[in-house]
Design a protein around this motif. Structure first.
Motif, PDB file in Angstrom:
ATOM      1  N   VAL A 611       0.324  -1.697   0.341  1.00 11.69           N
ATOM      2  CA  VAL A 611      -0.101  -0.065  -0.001  1.00 11.69           C
ATOM      3  C   VAL A 611       0.259   0.723  -0.199  1.00 11.69           C
ATOM      4  O   VAL A 611       1.871   1.036   0.322  1.00 11.69           O
ATOM      5  CB  VAL A 611      -1.252  -0.339   0.952  1.00 11.69           C
ATOM      6  CG1 VAL A 611      -1.590   0.852   1.204  1.00 11.69           C
ATOM      7  CG2 VAL A 611      -1.291  -1.309   1.385  1.00 11.69           C
ATOM      8  N   ARG A 612       1.053   2.161  -1.138  1.00 19.01           N
ATOM      9  CA  ARG A 612       1.304   3.682  -1.024  1.00 19.01           C
ATOM     10  C   ARG A 612       0.585   4.941  -0.658  1.00 19.01           C
ATOM     11  O   ARG A 612       0.386   5.715  -0.148  1.00 19.01           O
ATOM     12  CB  ARG A 612       1.929   3.226  -2.132  1.00 19.01           C
ATOM     13  CG  ARG A 612       3.417   2.582  -2.356  1.00 19.01           C
ATOM     14  CD  ARG A 612       4.504   3.477  -1.625  1.00 19.01           C
ATOM     15  NE  ARG A 612       5.314   2.067  -1.731  1.00 19.01           N
ATOM     16  CZ  ARG A 612       6.015   1.127  -1.547  1.00 19.01           C
ATOM     17  NH1 ARG A 612       4.783   0.386  -0.597  1.00 19.01           N
ATOM     18  NH2 ARG A 612       6.677   0.276  -1.704  1.00 19.01           N
ATOM     19  N   LYS A 613      -0.720   4.458  -1.314  1.00 20.82           N
ATOM     20  CA  LYS A 613      -2.234   5.296  -1.148  1.00 20.82           C
ATOM     21  C   LYS A 613      -3.300   4.417  -0.642  1.00 20.82           C
ATOM     22  O   LYS A 613      -3.432   3.619  -0.991  1.00 20.82           O
ATOM     23  CB  LYS A 613      -2.024   6.233  -2.330  1.00 20.82           C
ATOM     24  CG  LYS A 613      -1.397   6.528  -2.639  1.00 20.82           C
ATOM     25  CD  LYS A 613      -1.345   7.255  -4.178  1.00 20.82           C
ATOM     26  CE  LYS A 613       0.263   8.415  -4.866  1.00 20.82           C
ATOM     27  NZ  LYS A 613       0.565   9.463  -4.120  1.00 20.82           N
ATOM     28  N   ILE A 614      -4.282   5.827  -0.186  1.00 19.08           N
ATOM     29  CA  ILE A 614      -5.360   5.043   0.373  1.00 19.08           C
ATOM     30  C   ILE A 614      -6.739   6.219   0.227  1.00 19.08           C
ATOM     31  O   ILE A 614      -6.186   6.873   0.710  1.00 19.08           O
ATOM     32  CB  ILE A 614      -5.237   3.864   1.892  1.00 19.08           C
ATOM     33  CG1 ILE A 614      -7.084   3.868   2.344  1.00 19.08           C
ATOM     34  CG2 ILE A 614      -4.981   5.343   3.081  1.00 19.08           C
ATOM     35  CD1 ILE A 614      -6.764   3.339   3.789  1.00 19.08           C
ATOM     36  N   GLY A 615      -7.358   5.642  -0.397  1.00 23.41           N
ATOM     37  CA  GLY A 615      -8.503   7.020  -0.220  1.00 23.41           C
ATOM     38  C   GLY A 615      -9.096   6.665  -2.013  1.00 23.41           C
ATOM     39  O   GLY A 615      -8.499   6.002  -3.026  1.00 23.41           O
ATOM     40  N   ALA A 617      -9.471   9.883  -5.584  1.00 21.75           N
ATOM     41  CA  ALA A 617      -9.021  11.756  -5.482  1.00 21.75           C
ATOM     42  C   ALA A 617      -9.831  12.700  -4.863  1.00 21.75           C
ATOM     43  O   ALA A 617      -8.706  13.579  -5.019  1.00 21.75           O
ATOM     44  CB  ALA A 617      -9.183  12.159  -7.451  1.00 21.75           C
ATOM     45  N   GLY A 618     -10.416  12.432  -4.631  1.00 19.04           N
ATOM     46  CA  GLY A 618     -10.893  13.197  -3.642  1.00 19.04           C
ATOM     47  C   GLY A 618     -10.704  13.670  -2.315  1.00 19.04           C
ATOM     48  O   GLY A 618     -10.794  14.171  -1.421  1.00 19.04           O
ATOM     49  N   ALA A 619     -10.326  12.178  -1.899  1.00 16.00           N
ATOM     50  CA  ALA A 619      -9.804  12.159  -0.933  1.00 16.00           C
ATOM     51  C   ALA A 619      -9.103  11.157  -0.589  1.00 16.00           C
ATOM     52  O   ALA A 619      -9.022  10.133  -0.387  1.00 16.00           O
ATOM     53  CB  ALA A 619     -10.743  11.917   0.891  1.00 16.00           C
ATOM     54  N   LEU A 620      -7.049  11.822  -0.495  1.00 17.19           N
ATOM     55  CA  LEU A 620      -6.419  10.575  -0.795  1.00 17.19           C
ATOM     56  C   LEU A 620      -4.988  10.768   0.513  1.00 17.19           C
ATOM     57  O   LEU A 620      -4.767  11.987   1.011  1.00 17.19           O
ATOM     58  CB  LEU A 620      -5.573  10.516  -1.960  1.00 17.19           C
ATOM     59  CG  LEU A 620      -4.724   9.121  -2.834  1.00 17.19           C
ATOM     60  CD1 LEU A 620      -5.472   8.128  -3.059  1.00 17.19           C
ATOM     61  CD2 LEU A 620      -4.418  10.340  -4.011  1.00 17.19           C
ATOM     62  N   LEU A 621      -4.462   9.134   0.880  1.00 15.40           N
ATOM     63  CA  LEU A 621      -3.751   9.529   1.854  1.00 15.40           C
ATOM     64  C   LEU A 621      -2.208   8.861   1.353  1.00 15.40           C
ATOM     65  O   LEU A 621      -2.142   7.447   0.725  1.00 15.40           O
ATOM     66  CB  LEU A 621      -4.317   9.080   2.668  1.00 15.40           C
ATOM     67  CG  LEU A 621      -5.440   9.568   3.881  1.00 15.40           C
ATOM     68  CD1 LEU A 621      -5.881   8.730   5.256  1.00 15.40           C
ATOM     69  CD2 LEU A 621      -5.383  10.975   4.047  1.00 15.40           C
ATOM     70  N   ASP A 622      -1.127   9.225   1.276  1.00 14.43           N
ATOM     71  CA  ASP A 622       0.020   8.825   0.952  1.00 14.43           C
ATOM     72  C   ASP A 622       0.452   8.078   2.784  1.00 14.43           C
ATOM     73  O   ASP A 622       0.687   8.528   3.744  1.00 14.43           O
ATOM     74  CB  ASP A 622       1.107   9.722   0.831  1.00 14.43           C
ATOM     75  CG  ASP A 622       0.571  10.410  -0.776  1.00 14.43           C
ATOM     76  OD1 ASP A 622      -0.391   9.711  -0.847  1.00 14.43           O
ATOM     77  OD2 ASP A 622       1.377  10.668  -1.210  1.00 14.43           O
ATOM     78  N   LEU A 623       0.788   6.437   2.714  1.00 17.68           N
ATOM     79  CA  LEU A 623       0.915   6.094   3.637  1.00 17.68           C
ATOM     80  C   LEU A 623       2.810   6.081   3.367  1.00 17.68           C
ATOM     81  O   LEU A 623       3.673   5.405   2.799  1.00 17.68           O
ATOM     82  CB  LEU A 623       0.623   4.755   3.814  1.00 17.68           C
ATOM     83  CG  LEU A 623      -0.777   4.570   3.744  1.00 17.68           C
ATOM     84  CD1 LEU A 623      -1.666   3.233   4.479  1.00 17.68           C
ATOM     85  CD2 LEU A 623      -1.585   5.829   5.414  1.00 17.68           C
ATOM     86  N   ASP A 624       3.443   5.282   4.912  1.00 13.55           N
ATOM     87  CA  ASP A 624       5.337   5.248   4.413  1.00 13.55           C
ATOM     88  C   ASP A 624       4.500   3.894   4.949  1.00 13.55           C
ATOM     89  O   ASP A 624       3.849   3.340   5.823  1.00 13.55           O
ATOM     90  CB  ASP A 624       5.618   5.583   5.951  1.00 13.55           C
ATOM     91  CG  ASP A 624       6.838   5.338   6.367  1.00 13.55           C
ATOM     92  OD1 ASP A 624       6.953   4.007   5.229  1.00 13.55           O
ATOM     93  OD2 ASP A 624       7.669   5.975   6.845  1.00 13.55           O
ATOM     94  N   PRO A 625       5.150   3.000   4.044  1.00 14.01           N
ATOM     95  CA  PRO A 625       5.238   1.422   4.349  1.00 14.01           C
ATOM     96  C   PRO A 625       5.112   0.440   5.304  1.00 14.01           C
ATOM     97  O   PRO A 625       5.428  -0.560   5.819  1.00 14.01           O
ATOM     98  CB  PRO A 625       5.559   0.920   2.990  1.00 14.01           C
ATOM     99  CG  PRO A 625       6.931   1.868   2.064  1.00 14.01           C
ATOM    100  CD  PRO A 625       5.985   3.193   2.869  1.00 14.01           C
ATOM    101  N   GLU A 626       6.727   1.649   5.867  1.00 12.99           N
ATOM    102  CA  GLU A 626       7.739   0.503   6.509  1.00 12.99           C
ATOM    103  C   GLU A 626       6.407   0.801   7.557  1.00 12.99           C
ATOM    104  O   GLU A 626       6.803   0.093   8.959  1.00 12.99           O
ATOM    105  CB  GLU A 626       9.015   1.586   6.600  1.00 12.99           C
ATOM    106  CG  GLU A 626       9.605   1.192   5.593  1.00 12.99           C
ATOM    107  CD  GLU A 626       9.995  -0.187   5.429  1.00 12.99           C
ATOM    108  OE1 GLU A 626       9.706  -1.489   6.129  1.00 12.99           O
ATOM    109  OE2 GLU A 626       9.888  -0.813   4.157  1.00 12.99           O
ATOM    110  N   THR A 627       5.818   1.328   8.874  1.00 15.20           N
ATOM    111  CA  THR A 627       5.314   2.271  10.051  1.00 15.20           C
ATOM    112  C   THR A 627       3.670   1.803   9.279  1.00 15.20           C
ATOM    113  O   THR A 627       3.188   2.318  10.660  1.00 15.20           O
ATOM    114  CB  THR A 627       5.891   3.623  10.531  1.00 15.20           C
ATOM    115  OG1 THR A 627       4.975   4.717   9.516  1.00 15.20           O
ATOM    116  CG2 THR A 627       7.414   3.552  10.570  1.00 15.20           C
ATOM    117  N   GLY A 628       3.061   2.534   8.686  1.00 15.72           N
ATOM    118  CA  GLY A 628       1.673   2.994   7.925  1.00 15.72           C
ATOM    119  C   GLY A 628       1.525   4.065   8.835  1.00 15.72           C
ATOM    120  O   GLY A 628       0.136   3.932   8.551  1.00 15.72           O
TER     121      GLY A 628
END
Length: 1019
Positions: A611-615, A617-628
Motif C-alpha cells: 500500500v502506498r496510497k489509500i482513498g 482523488a477527492g480524499a487521498l492519503l499517502d502512507l509510509d509502507p514501513e510504519t503505516g
C-alpha cells in the motif's frame, strides 16, 4: 436586525383568551380580599413599578454604592440538583435552595427598601410550582415592585467554553419563557450575569446582546488581565461581540471587583464567621464605628478602579441566604450607619440595588463618556501563574459527547412534534428534555467539574429525558407515516434507536434478518448519510421505497472495539451503505434484508508493504509502507505533507499549598513538561479498502488506537479514535492529545471557534488587549474548541481544519501543527472545590472514550463557493444536527410495508439555500410555533455564500401555512419593536444594521432577509 425572532401565528378562536382574562380578574379580586383579611401585602396595581423605574434614587455629588444581595446556586456541582434544592447530603455541603427562596421572601416582606436578585430559573421554578396561590401572589408583588428581580434568567448559568451556541440559546430561551409566562414584563431580565464561569466567550456576549440585554456582568477573568484593567481603570468596556453584526452586537460589559463575594469581613451568612453589626452603645462589643471605617476603606479601593460615581458591591455567595434575615439585618445596619456618616462629610451613599439599577445609573451618569471597545474574548482564564483553567475544556469527555447528542435529539423531537401537529399544549416529556438540556449547560455540568456522583446523576437525567422524547418522535413518525398512506388505525410501528452504536452494538440490527432503516434529517437541505450498522451476517441487500438498490459494504468490527469494557454484542461485522438524498426536515426509509445466497467480496486486510496510497482523488492519503503512518494528504486540488500522532502529558502533582505546587486536576491543565511523550513505541497497522469506505487501523499502545476512515463517496476523512482505559498504576495522571503536523507556515497563529459560531484568531503567547507573561507554556496557550480548530498558510492561501464531535481543548504550540486534547485522568485534586480526583470508571475499569475528528483541507478564499470554510461548515452542521436513525424489525413483506407506510417525506416544500439553516422549529405558546432561521456564514468566509440571503416564508412548510408573523428578541420573550437597549458611546462606529422599517416591510411580504451570521425567529 441582528439575532431576531419573528412570531408566526396560526388563526384559532380567541374565546379561551377572554375566559382566561375573566378568570384572572376574578382571581385578583379574591386575592385582594384574602390579603386584606389575612395580612398579606395588598397589590396596588397603580403604584406597582418594576425595572428601572423601581430603582432607588442615587445622590448626585456622592459615590453611590449599589449593595446587591444575591445567592449563587449551582445547578449541580458537589451535590446533585435535587440534593441542592432539598438540602440533603449535608455531609458534603450545607446547601438547600428551597430554604433560600423561602427565607428571602420572608425578609422582603419586612421592608420595602430591601432588594434581592435571583438567577437560576431551574431552581426557582422547582420552588414556584410548590407554592400556594397566596405565596405566588406575594412573590408577584415583589417582582412587580422591583424588590425581587430576575437576572440572567436562563435555566442555568451556563458554561461558556464547552457549550454550543445552539444549546445556550435553547436554555436561555426556556428560562426566559418561564419567567415571561409567570411574571410578564416585570419578570424580564435586563442583564447577563455570568459570575462563576471559568472564562467568557464572544458568542455568549453576542447572545446576550441579541436577547435584548443592556449589559453583561462577569466575575472571573485572568489574574493578569484583572491587574491590567485595575491599573488602567478599564474594568468596564463595550464588547463588540460579532465582527459580522457590528454595532448591533455591542454590549456594555463589566468585571465585578471581588468576583461575586462580599467584601472581606462583611459576609453575614450563617455559612460565614464574620462579625455582625453590634449597635447597642451599652454593649462591650459595640463595633459600629470600626465596622463603618472598615467598609469605607474597602469602597475607597473599589472607587479607584471604576470611572463613574457608581460602584457595585456583591453581598452573597454560593448558596447564601438560607437564613436571609441574618443578611438583611446587617445590610440594613450597614446602609444606615455608612449613610449617617454623610452628616460629617462622607462622600459615600449606600443603596439597596440590583445589577440592572447599577447599569442604568452608570448609563445615566456617563452619557458622553466614550467607552473602550473590546473585540477579543476572555479565554483562557488563569487564577494564578500556574493555574490555567484549560483542563476542563476536556474533562469528562463522555458527558461532553452525550450532551451534544442530547441537543441533536432535542431538535429532532421538537421538529417532529411541530410537523406532526401533536398539539399546542406543553408536552411534559418534551419540556423535560428541554429542562434537562438546560441543566447540562450549567458551568459545572458539561464543563466536567462536578463530583462523580453528580456526573452520574446528570447522565441519568438526560437518558430518562431522551427516552421520553423517543415516545414523542415515535408518535409523530407514526402519525406522519400513516396519514400519508391513509391507513387509519393500526398498531404503532416500532421505531428503535441504537444508543450504543458508538461501540458497534445494536440489538435490533443484530437479531433481525430484515429491518427498515428510517433516517430523519433535521437539516434544511438534502443530505447524504453514511449508515454504519453492527450485524452478524455478511450479505445484505438495501432498497428504498422506489425499488432502488444500494451498494453495500461489509467490514469486520475492529478487535479494539469488540473488546470495549461493557460491550455486549454478538455482531462481528459492520454494514455500510450511503443513504442518499434524505429530504430536509424529513425522512427516507430503506429496507435491509439478509441474503445468505449473496457471496459478497470479502474485504481482507491489505499487506502494508503493498500500500502506498489509500482513498480516491477527492480524499487521498499517502502512507509510509514501513510504519503505516500518513505522510501526505490530498483533497481535491490541494495537498500538503501531514503526520498525525498521539502523545501524552504527565499531570503535575503537588500539595496545592503554593502556586508552584498546584496539581493538574478537573479544572486546570498543568503538565510536568511542555514536551509531551510519544506513545508510538509499537504500532499494529492494518488496511481495509472498499468501494464505499477505506480504513487504516492503527493500534499505538494498550489504550490508544484509531481508525482513519476515508469515505470514497463523500470524499471526507475521519479520525475515529478510541482512548482508554488510561493507566493509573505508577502514574500521577495522563492527558492524551493528538497532533496534526504539516508543512504549512503559520507564524504562531491558529483559529478556534466561539461556541460553534465565529472563528477567532489566536496567537501563541499573546493576548490582544494586555501584555501576558505565561509561566505554563502548554496550558497557557490552550483554548476551547467547541466545533473547530484551524491553521492557515496565508502565503499559500491554504487552510487545514479539524472538526470535533464534542467540546475539547486545542492549540498550536509549534508552527504548522494542530494539537487537540481528547481524554485525561488526574489522580490528584487541584484544590478548586471539587475535592476528588478526576478518574472516571465504567464497568470496573477506567473510562473508554470513542470519538471522531474530521479533517478538511482547502483554500482560504474561493470564487466558486467552495472555500475550506464551506467544507468545514458543512461537516459542522451535519455533525451538530446529525441525521437520526430509527430501526424497525420487518415482520411483513416489503410490498406490504411499502403500501402501508410512507417511506419518504419532507417538512419543507423545497430545500433552503446552502447558507441558510432552520436553527429551531418547535411548539411554543398560545397556539404558535417558534422558528429560528440563521445565516451560517461570517461576512468574510466565502465570496459567494457570505452574501446576504432571502428566505420566502409563504410556501416554506409542507404541513402548515404561516398566517402572520412579528419579530421578537432572540429569547422569544419580547417583541423586537418594544425592545430599546441602553446605548453606550464608543469611539469606533460602523455602518448601521438594517433599519426597523426594512425589517417590518420584509415581514409584511412574508420574507426574511438575512445578513451574514444573522439569526431571526418565526413563531
Amino acid at each position: 436586525m441582528g439575532f431576531g425572532q419573528t412570531r408566526l401565528v396560526v388563526e384559532y378562536t380567541c374565546l379561551h383568551v377572554y375566559l382566561k382574562m375573566f378568570c384572572q380578574w376574578m382571581l385578583l379580586g379574591f386575592t385582594l380580599l384574602f390579603e386584606e383579611l389575612y395580612g398579606f401585602p395588598s397589590v396596588n396595581v397603580k403604584e406597582e413599578k418594576c425595572g428601572y423605574e423601581s430603582c432607588h434614587p442615587v445622590k448626585e455629588g456622592f459615590i453611590n454604592v449599589h449593595i446587591v444581595p444575591h445567592t449563587h446556586d449551582d445547578v449541580g456541582w458537589l451535590k446533585t440538583v435535587d440534593q441542592y434544592y432539598y438540602g440533603s447530603n449535608t455531609n458534603i455541603q450545607r446547601a438547600g435552595v428551597q430554604y433560600i427562596l423561602q427565607t428571602v421572601m420572608d425578609s422582603l416582606r419586612k421592608s420595602e427598601n430591601r432588594r434581592f436578585i435571583y438567577v437560576e430559573t431551574a431552581f426557582f421554578w422547582k420552588w414556584w410550582v410548590q407554592q400556594s396561590p397566596s405565596v405566588q401572589e406575594e412573590v408577584k408583588h415583589y417582582v412587580n415592585n422591583g424588590r425581587l428581580e430576575f437576572i440572567g434568567g436562563g435555566w442555568s448559568m451556563n458554561d461558556e467554553a464547552a457549550t454550543h451556541y445552539h444549546s445556550v440559546i435553547d436554555q436561555m430561551s426556556w428560562g426566559l419563557r418561564i419567567l415571561n409566562d409567570t411574571f410578564g414584563e416585570c419578570g424580564r431580565p435586563k442583564i447577563g450575569w455570568q459570575i462563576d464561569p471559568f472564562g467568557h466567550s464572544k458568542e455568549m456576549a453576542n447572545i446576550f446582546s441579541q436577547l435584548g440585554f443592556d449589559a453583561f456582568l462577569m466575575g472571573r477573568i485572568d489574574y493578569q488581565d484583572k491587574e491590567h484593567k485595575w491599573e488602567t481603570k478599564t474594568p468596564e468596556v463595550v464588547w463588540r461581540s460579532s465582527k459580522s453584526l457590528g454595532e448591533s452586537s455591542d454590549i456594555f460589559t463589566g468585571v465585578l471587583y471581588n468576583t461575586y463575594s462580599p467584601p472581606p469581613g462583611f459576609c453575614f451568612d450563617l455559612l460565614c464567621s464574620d462579625i455582625p453589626f453590634i449597635d447597642d452603645p451599652n454593649s462591650f462589643d459595640y463595633n459600629v464605628d470600626a465596622r463603618v471605617d472598615e467598609f469605607i476603606t474597602y469602597v475607597d479601593m473599589v472607587s479607584q478602579v471604576y470611572t463613574t460615581n457608581n460602584i457595585l458591591i456583591t453581598m452573597g455567595s454560593d448558596f447564601h441566604y438560607q437564613d436571609a434575615e441574618a443578611w438583611f439585618i446587617n445590610l440594613d445596619k450597614l446602609i444606615y450607619y455608612v449613610n449617617k456618616r454623610q452628616e460629617t462629610g462622607s462622600k459615600y451613599n449606600l443603596i439597596y440595588s440590583t445589577p440592572s439599577c447599577y447599569v442604568k445609573a452608570v448609563n445615566d451618569e456617563a452619557k458622553d463618556q466614550e467607552w473602550l471597545v473590546k473585540e477579543d474574548d476572555f479565554f483562557p482564564y488563569a487564577s494564578d501563574p500556574h493555574a490555567y483553567w484549560t483542563g476542563y475544556f476536556v474533562s469528562r469527555p463522555a458527558i461532553k459527547r452525550f450532551e451534544r447528542l442530547g441537543n441533536n435529539f432535542l431538535q429532532v423531537c421538537k421538529q417532529l412534534y411541530t410537523l406532526s401537529d401533536l398539539g399546542f399544549d406543553d408536552n411534559s416529556q418534551l419540556n423535560n428534555l428541554r429542562e434537562v438540556m438546560g441543566i447540562l449547560q450549567h458551568h459545572d455540568a458539561v464543563a466536567g467539574t462536578e463530583k462523580q456522583h453528580v456526573a452520574n446523576d446528570y447522565t441519568r437525567l438526560l437518558q430518562r429525558a431522551i427516552n421520553g422524547c423517543e415516545n414523542i418522535t415515535g408518535l409523530a413518525l407514526n402519525k406522519l407515516m400513516s396519514l400519508e398512506a391513509e391507513q387509519g388505525d393500526k398498531p404503532a410501528l416500532p421505531l428503535f434507536t441504537c444508543p450504543l452504536a458508538n461501540i458497534s452494538q445494536c440489538s435490533v440490527t443484530e437479531e433481525s434478518e430484515n429491518f427498515v432503516v428510517t433516517v430523519y434529517n433535521p437539516l434544511s437541505r438534502y443530505i447524504n448519510k453514511t449508515i454504519k450498522l453492527p450485524v452478524k451476517g455478511s450479505g445484505y441487500t438495501v432498497v428504498d421505497g422506489h425499488g432502488k438498490s444500494y451498494l453495500t459494504q461489509i467490514l469486520p468490527i475492529a478487535d479494539v472495539v469488540a473488546n470495549i469494557p461493557g460491550r455486549q454484542s454478538e455482531a462481528t461485522n459492520e454494514l455500510y451503505f450511503i443513504a442518499d438524498d434524505i429530504p430536509p426536515l424529513g425522512w427516507k426509509s430503506f429496507i435491509v434484508s439478509l441474503d445468505k445466497s449473496i457471496k459478497p467480496e470479502k474485504i481482507l486486510p491489505v499487506n502494508l508493504k503493498d500500500v502506498r496510497k489509500i482513498g480516491t482523488a477527492g480524499a487521498l492519503l499517502d502512507l509510509d509502507p514501513e510504519t503505516g503512518r500518513i505522510t501526505r494528504i490530498s483533497m481535491e486540488d490541494t495537498a500538503i505533507s501531514l503526520n498525525q500522532n498521539f502523545y501524552t502529558y504527565n499531570g503535575f502533582v503537588g500539595d496545592n499549598s503554593l502556586f508552584e505546587s498546584r496539581s493538574s486536576g478537573a479544572y486546570i491543565f498543568r503538565p510536568t513538561s511542555d514536551t509531551p511523550n510519544d506513545v508510538s513505541n509499537r504500532t499494529v497497522v492494518s488496511v481495509y479498502e472498499g468501494a464505499l469506505v477505506s480504513e487504516l487501523r492503527q493500534e499505538l499502545n494498550d489504550y490508544i488506537s484509531q481508525i482513519i476512515r476515508i469515505n470514497n463517496i463523500e470524499k471526507s476523512i475521519e479520525y475515529d479514535w478510541l482512548i482508554g482505559p488510561i493507566p493509573t498504576h505508577g502514574s500521577n495522571g495522563i492527558e492524551v492529545i493528538t497532533r496534526y503536523s504539516t508543512n504549512l507556515t503559520t507564524n504562531g497563529t491558529f483559529y478556534t471557534d466561539s461556541n460553534g459560531k465565529e472563528m477567532l484568531k489566536r496567537v501563541r503567547n499573546f493576548r490582544p488587549t494586555w501584555d501576558v507573561d505565561i509561566a505554563e507554556f502548554a496550558a497557557g496557550n490552550y483554548y476551547p474548541v467547541t466545533s473547530e480548530i484551524a491553521i492557515r498558510d496565508e502565503e499559500l492561501g491554504m487552510e487545514l481544519a479539524i472538526l470535533n464531535d464534542r467540546a475539547q481543548g486545542g492549540t498550536s504550540l509549534n508552527d504548522g501543527e494542530i494539537e487537540v486534547m481528547i481524554h485525561r485522568n488526574c489522580l490528584h485534586d487541584d484544590a478548586f472545590g471539587v475535592e476528588e480526583a478526576l478518574n472516571e470508571q465504567a464497568f470496573g475499569k477506567g473510562l473508554v472514550v470513542r470519538g471522531s475528528h474530521y479533517l478538511t483541507l482547502g483554500w482560504i478564499n474561493s470564487t466558486n463557493g467552495n472555500s475550506n470554510a464551506v467544507k468545514a461548515k458543512d461537516i459542522a452542521q451535519r455533525k451538530l444536527l446529525d441525521a437520526w436513525t430509527y430501526i424497525t424489525p420487518l415482520d411483513q413483506s416489503i410490498d406490504e410495508y411499502k403500501s402501508t407506510y410512507t417511506m419518504e417525506y419532507s417538512g419543507l416544500k423545497e430545500a433552503l439555500a446552502r447558507n441558510i439553516q432552520i436553527l429551531t422549529l418547535e411548539p411554543w405558546r398560545d397556539s404558535s410555533f417558534l422558528l429560528r432561521l440563521e445565516h451560517v456564514f461570517d461576512y468574510d468566509e466565502d465570496s459567494i455564500l457570505s452574501q446576504p440571503a432571502l428566505v420566502k416564508l409563504q410556501d416554506l412548510f409542507s404541513g402548515f401555512d404561516i398566517v402572520s408573523l412579528e419579530e421578537s428578541t432572540l429569547g422569544g420573550n419580547q417583541w423586537l419593536k418594544d425592545n430599546t437597549r441602553l446605548k453606550f458611546k464608543t469611539k469606533e462606529t460602523q455602518e448601521p444594521s438594517k433599519s426597523r422599517q426594512e425589517i417590518e416591510d420584509n415581514l409584511e411580504d412574508f420574507e426574511i432577509a438575512l445578513s451574514p451570521i444573522e439569526i431571526t425567529n418565526i413563531c
